[in-house]
Write an enzyme that holds these catalytic residues in place. Structure first.
Site, PDB file in Angstrom:
ATOM      1  N   GLU A  74       9.338 -74.440  63.583  1.00 40.30           N
ATOM      2  CA  GLU A  74      10.416 -73.525  63.172  1.00 40.30           C
ATOM      3  C   GLU A  74      10.854 -73.873  61.770  1.00 40.30           C
ATOM      4  O   GLU A  74      11.075 -75.046  61.451  1.00 40.30           O
ATOM      5  CB  GLU A  74      11.641 -73.643  64.093  1.00 40.30           C
ATOM      6  CG  GLU A  74      11.455 -73.050  65.466  1.00 40.30           C
ATOM      7  CD  GLU A  74      12.756 -73.075  66.283  1.00 40.30           C
ATOM      8  OE1 GLU A  74      13.860 -73.081  65.692  1.00 40.30           O
ATOM      9  OE2 GLU A  74      12.647 -73.100  67.514  1.00 40.30           O
TER      10      GLU A  74
ATOM     11  N   ASN B 113      11.973 -77.829  73.896  1.00 40.46           N
ATOM     12  CA  ASN B 113      12.396 -77.507  72.538  1.00 40.46           C
ATOM     13  C   ASN B 113      13.649 -78.294  72.198  1.00 40.46           C
ATOM     14  O   ASN B 113      14.669 -78.202  72.902  1.00 40.46           O
ATOM     15  CB  ASN B 113      12.699 -76.013  72.406  1.00 40.46           C
ATOM     16  CG  ASN B 113      13.084 -75.644  70.981  1.00 40.46           C
ATOM     17  OD1 ASN B 113      12.257 -75.670  70.082  1.00 40.46           O
ATOM     18  ND2 ASN B 113      14.355 -75.333  70.768  1.00 40.46           N
ATOM     19  N   GLU B 114      13.554 -79.075  71.131  1.00 45.80           N
ATOM     20  CA  GLU B 114      14.687 -79.806  70.567  1.00 45.80           C
ATOM     21  C   GLU B 114      15.516 -80.574  71.585  1.00 45.80           C
ATOM     22  O   GLU B 114      16.745 -80.431  71.618  1.00 45.80           O
ATOM     23  CB  GLU B 114      15.594 -78.853  69.790  1.00 45.80           C
ATOM     24  CG  GLU B 114      14.900 -78.183  68.621  1.00 45.80           C
ATOM     25  CD  GLU B 114      15.866 -77.447  67.702  1.00 45.80           C
ATOM     26  OE1 GLU B 114      17.041 -77.266  68.080  1.00 45.80           O
ATOM     27  OE2 GLU B 114      15.444 -77.061  66.603  1.00 45.80           O
TER      28      GLU B 114
ATOM     29  N   TRP C  16      10.390 -69.212  62.119  1.00 46.78           N
ATOM     30  CA  TRP C  16      11.431 -68.805  63.058  1.00 46.78           C
ATOM     31  C   TRP C  16      12.226 -67.703  62.394  1.00 46.78           C
ATOM     32  O   TRP C  16      12.816 -67.954  61.350  1.00 46.78           O
ATOM     33  CB  TRP C  16      12.368 -69.964  63.417  1.00 46.78           C
ATOM     34  CG  TRP C  16      13.322 -69.583  64.519  1.00 46.78           C
ATOM     35  CD1 TRP C  16      14.637 -69.270  64.402  1.00 46.78           C
ATOM     36  CD2 TRP C  16      13.002 -69.472  65.898  1.00 46.78           C
ATOM     37  NE1 TRP C  16      15.170 -68.965  65.625  1.00 46.78           N
ATOM     38  CE2 TRP C  16      14.189 -69.072  66.566  1.00 46.78           C
ATOM     39  CE3 TRP C  16      11.831 -69.640  66.653  1.00 46.78           C
ATOM     40  CZ2 TRP C  16      14.233 -68.849  67.956  1.00 46.78           C
ATOM     41  CZ3 TRP C  16      11.892 -69.431  68.020  1.00 46.78           C
ATOM     42  CH2 TRP C  16      13.087 -69.047  68.648  1.00 46.78           C
TER      43      TRP C  16
ATOM     44  N   TYR D  95      15.384 -76.917  59.170  1.00 47.27           N
ATOM     45  CA  TYR D  95      16.063 -75.826  58.450  1.00 47.27           C
ATOM     46  C   TYR D  95      16.668 -76.291  57.129  1.00 47.27           C
ATOM     47  O   TYR D  95      17.836 -76.057  56.866  1.00 47.27           O
ATOM     48  CB  TYR D  95      17.119 -75.190  59.362  1.00 47.27           C
ATOM     49  CG  TYR D  95      16.466 -74.380  60.468  1.00 47.27           C
ATOM     50  CD1 TYR D  95      16.082 -73.069  60.231  1.00 47.27           C
ATOM     51  CD2 TYR D  95      16.196 -74.941  61.698  1.00 47.27           C
ATOM     52  CE1 TYR D  95      15.448 -72.325  61.216  1.00 47.27           C
ATOM     53  CE2 TYR D  95      15.558 -74.210  62.689  1.00 47.27           C
ATOM     54  CZ  TYR D  95      15.191 -72.905  62.442  1.00 47.27           C
ATOM     55  OH  TYR D  95      14.553 -72.165  63.410  1.00 47.27           O
TER      56      TYR D  95
ATOM     57  N   ASP E 109      20.495 -71.092  71.660  1.00 46.82           N
ATOM     58  CA  ASP E 109      20.813 -70.027  70.717  1.00 46.82           C
ATOM     59  C   ASP E 109      20.149 -68.698  71.091  1.00 46.82           C
ATOM     60  O   ASP E 109      19.445 -68.106  70.286  1.00 46.82           O
ATOM     61  CB  ASP E 109      20.351 -70.487  69.318  1.00 46.82           C
ATOM     62  CG  ASP E 109      20.733 -69.497  68.231  1.00 46.82           C
ATOM     63  OD1 ASP E 109      21.798 -68.878  68.332  1.00 46.82           O
ATOM     64  OD2 ASP E 109      19.933 -69.343  67.284  1.00 46.82           O
TER      65      ASP E 109
ATOM     66  N   ASN F 128      10.970 -78.701  64.161  1.00 48.66           N
ATOM     67  CA  ASN F 128      11.829 -77.618  63.658  1.00 48.66           C
ATOM     68  C   ASN F 128      12.716 -78.167  62.544  1.00 48.66           C
ATOM     69  O   ASN F 128      13.413 -79.168  62.758  1.00 48.66           O
ATOM     70  CB  ASN F 128      12.760 -77.104  64.770  1.00 48.66           C
ATOM     71  CG  ASN F 128      11.999 -76.432  65.896  1.00 48.66           C
ATOM     72  OD1 ASN F 128      10.815 -76.154  65.787  1.00 48.66           O
ATOM     73  ND2 ASN F 128      12.701 -76.154  66.991  1.00 48.66           N
TER      74      ASN F 128
ATOM     75  N   LYS G 229      17.158 -64.438  61.851  1.00 45.87           N
ATOM     76  CA  LYS G 229      16.037 -65.165  61.229  1.00 45.87           C
ATOM     77  C   LYS G 229      14.711 -64.463  61.463  1.00 45.87           C
ATOM     78  O   LYS G 229      13.670 -64.935  61.010  1.00 45.87           O
ATOM     79  CB  LYS G 229      15.990 -66.607  61.727  1.00 45.87           C
ATOM     80  CG  LYS G 229      17.191 -67.430  61.244  1.00 45.87           C
ATOM     81  CD  LYS G 229      17.005 -68.904  61.450  1.00 45.87           C
ATOM     82  CE  LYS G 229      18.288 -69.635  61.118  1.00 45.87           C
ATOM     83  NZ  LYS G 229      19.388 -69.355  62.080  1.00 45.87           N
TER      84      LYS G 229
ATOM     85  N   TYR H 165      20.622 -74.834  57.246  1.00 44.00           N
ATOM     86  CA  TYR H 165      21.701 -75.652  57.818  1.00 44.00           C
ATOM     87  C   TYR H 165      21.957 -76.878  56.957  1.00 44.00           C
ATOM     88  O   TYR H 165      23.059 -77.407  56.931  1.00 44.00           O
ATOM     89  CB  TYR H 165      21.357 -76.083  59.253  1.00 44.00           C
ATOM     90  CG  TYR H 165      21.255 -74.917  60.216  1.00 44.00           C
ATOM     91  CD1 TYR H 165      22.340 -74.064  60.420  1.00 44.00           C
ATOM     92  CD2 TYR H 165      20.083 -74.656  60.909  1.00 44.00           C
ATOM     93  CE1 TYR H 165      22.247 -72.986  61.290  1.00 44.00           C
ATOM     94  CE2 TYR H 165      19.989 -73.584  61.783  1.00 44.00           C
ATOM     95  CZ  TYR H 165      21.079 -72.756  61.968  1.00 44.00           C
ATOM     96  OH  TYR H 165      20.984 -71.688  62.821  1.00 44.00           O
TER      97      TYR H 165
END
Ligand code: BDP
Length: 588
Positions: free
Chosen positions: A494, A404-405, A539, A458, A164, A456, A558, A462
């Site tokens: 995040e 990351n992720e 984030w 959200y 992203d 992370n 964000k 999300y």
């Protein structure tokens, strides 16, 4: 590889400025003779990504050729001349005066080329760099989705990358020459400090690497804090020196005590090179549920960031570095993560000099099952090695984040992340390790070989969009699931929401400044109730450019600061909390 520096012995020549540029969409530049010079299409600034410098380059992801000229003095004939490129996004080939000088794959770490044999002393020299900005699906990070591959949130975007943020291309960091008196030089200087339990002294281990033996007798002169020692190392290319610092001044948050180790290399009694390495003395340790810096618990307050600014793209803009650190201080943060790749070295140096903690991340973002085969694994280990080698001397770097992720759904994926941890730990046993998880504990089995769980999440964005209060329960339950699974300290790496600066809604609704501020504060306080949560990174620090998609209004919003670094409501709210906590004597 040592970052170029100017000192009593070494000289640097900056090649930053305006370079001539030409696109090579069909890749015919080499056969058309461009390595020996080409007719330019335009000029571009270096450092700087090419995409936002000119409108016609925004979506150019092919090969771009850069050229510049520099004058070499007659005396350069006997000297060592190296080209240092801070980063070429994403792959590069280099020619000097039409002759090949080197190549490099991957866009987030520096490389160098030995120009000693190619340079024309007493004349103008032509340097050509072909930068391949193609969206390589096998790069770190994988810059393009493969046929049929989907990443939630990132599908149907243009360009379709696995992550992203915008796939900027070009030469985003400084390019320059390093000159040494002869071809013999220092190539490595690593200082590791072992602090005695009572803090009374630090035993220093100084690893020195030199270029290949010339057969000449070598000795090294080490100077630290006015204390000098000379060590005869014979004709070899490396040595480990030892020194002791009495009553060391410890580097800490907001207390950037730094030391300098100067090593001089002599051959046959004559000085051939010298390098000064800045280092700090401090301890980091994960013990039980705590992250200890110099024996005291730390709570990480800060952000995930990007190297991103209007027009320059991923390019290094020194005033932005200053501004970002000033805003970190203003908001009361003590740390940031170099999401999602190694940054320009200037960021870590600034953090060293200002007492800010850094979680240093690899470019392993957007990885999934197709990336875990043997060839990619070998390359990934090389990247970890290069990153640790480049950044290990920074006291500000207190935690390595190895990805990351990642989607780790296969045995191969698990093996990949276990091997990566083993590699990093062997290279640097002094720092704890993490990778940044998403999804659920069962999707993150290799986390058991890491020291800190980074996560992370959200909720309220999300998941359960628009429902801050309701999503808090799910958020809490998720933190607790990770805790139960791994029994390790957890850093919320995040969380947050998009906010369009200037959009105000009461009651708070998605995309308003109020919604972003409310969700950040609610989750922050919820996380902090847990003694094993060792930090919360919002984030993101600032809005940043992404691929185009229906979920991004020109940029990812964000950021608690706008892309031009002005605060949104959330930044003011965080400031109130973080400054008050600092005042109340809570762990910083
Ligand atoms: C996270 C990613 C980050 C994204 C963020 C978002 O780690 O790179 O920018 O989501 O969607 O999953 O804003």
């Amino acid at each position: 590889m040592l970052k170029p520096q100017r000192n009593a012995v070494r000289e640097t020549v900056s090649l930053d400025g305006f370079w001539q540029f030409r696109r090579d969409p069909d890749g015919s530049g080499e056969s058309a003779g461009w390595p020996a010079g080409f007719a330019a299409e335009c000029e571009l600034a270096v450092p700087g990504s090419w995409n936002e410098q000119r409108s016609d380059l925004l979506h150019f992801f092919g090969r771009g050729w850069y050229q510049t000229r520099f004058y070499a003095a007659a005396g350069w004939a006997a000297r060592g001349v190296w080209l240092h490129v801070g980063s070429a996004q994403r792959h590069a080939r280099v020619w000097l005066n039409g002759r090949p000088a080197g190549a490099h794959r991957g866009g987030c770490l520096p490389f160098e080329c030995d120009l000693g044999e190619l340079v024309r002393p007493g004349a103008e020299n032509l340097l050509v760099i072909e930068v391949d900005g193609s969206l390589d699906p096998w790069d770190f990070p994988p810059a393009r989705l493969q046929e049929g591959e989907e990443r939630v949130g990132f599908h149907n975007s243009y360009p379709a990358v696995t992550y992203d943020f915008f796939p900027f291309s070009g030469l985003p960091r400084s390019v320059g020459l390093q000159l040494t008196p002869t071809a013999s030089r220092l190539e490595r200087l690593v200082v590791t400090a072992h602090v005695a339990a009572d803090g009374s002294e630090a035993a220093l281990e100084i690893e020195v690497g030199c270029s290949a033996s010339t057969g000449a007798e070598r000795d090294l002169l080490l100077e630290i804090e006015g204390v000098t020692q000379r060590v005869d190392i014979g004709p070899v290319s490396g040595a480990v020196l030892h020194a002791v610092l009495k009553k060391p001044r410890l580097w800490d948050i907001g207390r950037p005590e730094l030391y300098r180790a100067r090593v001089t290399l002599c051959e046959g009694g004559a000085v051939v090179d010298c390098y000064e390495q800045t280092f700090g003395v401090r301890t980091v340790e994960v013990r039980g549920d705590e992250f200890l810096l110099n024996g005291r618990p730390v709570f990480f307050k800060g952000f995930g960031k990007h190297e991103d600014f209007a027009v320059a793209g991923r390019g290094l803009v020194p005033p932005v570095v200053v501004r970002d650190f000033d805003l970190l201080r203003w908001v009361g943060a003590n740390s940031f993560r170099t999401s999602h790749y190694p940054y320009a070295e200037e960021w870590y140096e600034f953090a060293d000099r200002h007492g800010v903690l850094v979680i240093a991340e690899t470019p392993f973002v957007g990885l999934n099952a197709r990336m875990y085969g043997a060839e990619v694994r070998a390359r990934a280990r090389g990247v970890v090695r290069a990153m640790i080698e480049r950044d290990r001397h920074h006291p500000s770097v207190v935690l390595w984040s190895l990805a990351n992720e990642p989607d780790i759904d296969t045995a191969e994926g698990e093996a990949f992340f276990r091997a990566l941890a083993a590699e990093a730990r062997a290279l640097d046993p002094t720092r704890p390790l993490t990778y940044v998880a998403h999804r659920e504990p069962e999707n993150n089995r290799p986390m058991d070989c890491y020291d800190v769980v980074c996560l992370n999440k959200y909720y309220g964005w999300y998941e359960q969009p628009g429902q801050i209060a309701e999503s808090l329960a799910a958020f809490s339950a998720c933190l607790d699931r990770f805790r139960a699974a791994f029994k390790k300290p957890l850093l919320l790496a995040e969380f947050g929401a998009d906010a369009v600066a200037g959009l105000h809604l009461e009651p708070a609704e998605m995309f308003s400044e109020e919604y972003q501020a409310e969700i950040i504060l609610a989750q922050y306080h919820e996380a902090r109730r847990r003694p094993w949560v060792i930090g919360a990174h919002v984030w993101a620090f600032a809005d940043f450019k992404t691929s185009q998609s229906i979920t991004r209004v020109a940029v990812n919003r964000k950021g608690v600061f706008t892309r031009d670094r002005q605060p949104k409501l959330a930044a003011h709210k965080l400031r109130a909390v973080w400054l008050e906590q600092a005042g109340a004597g809570r762990p910083v």
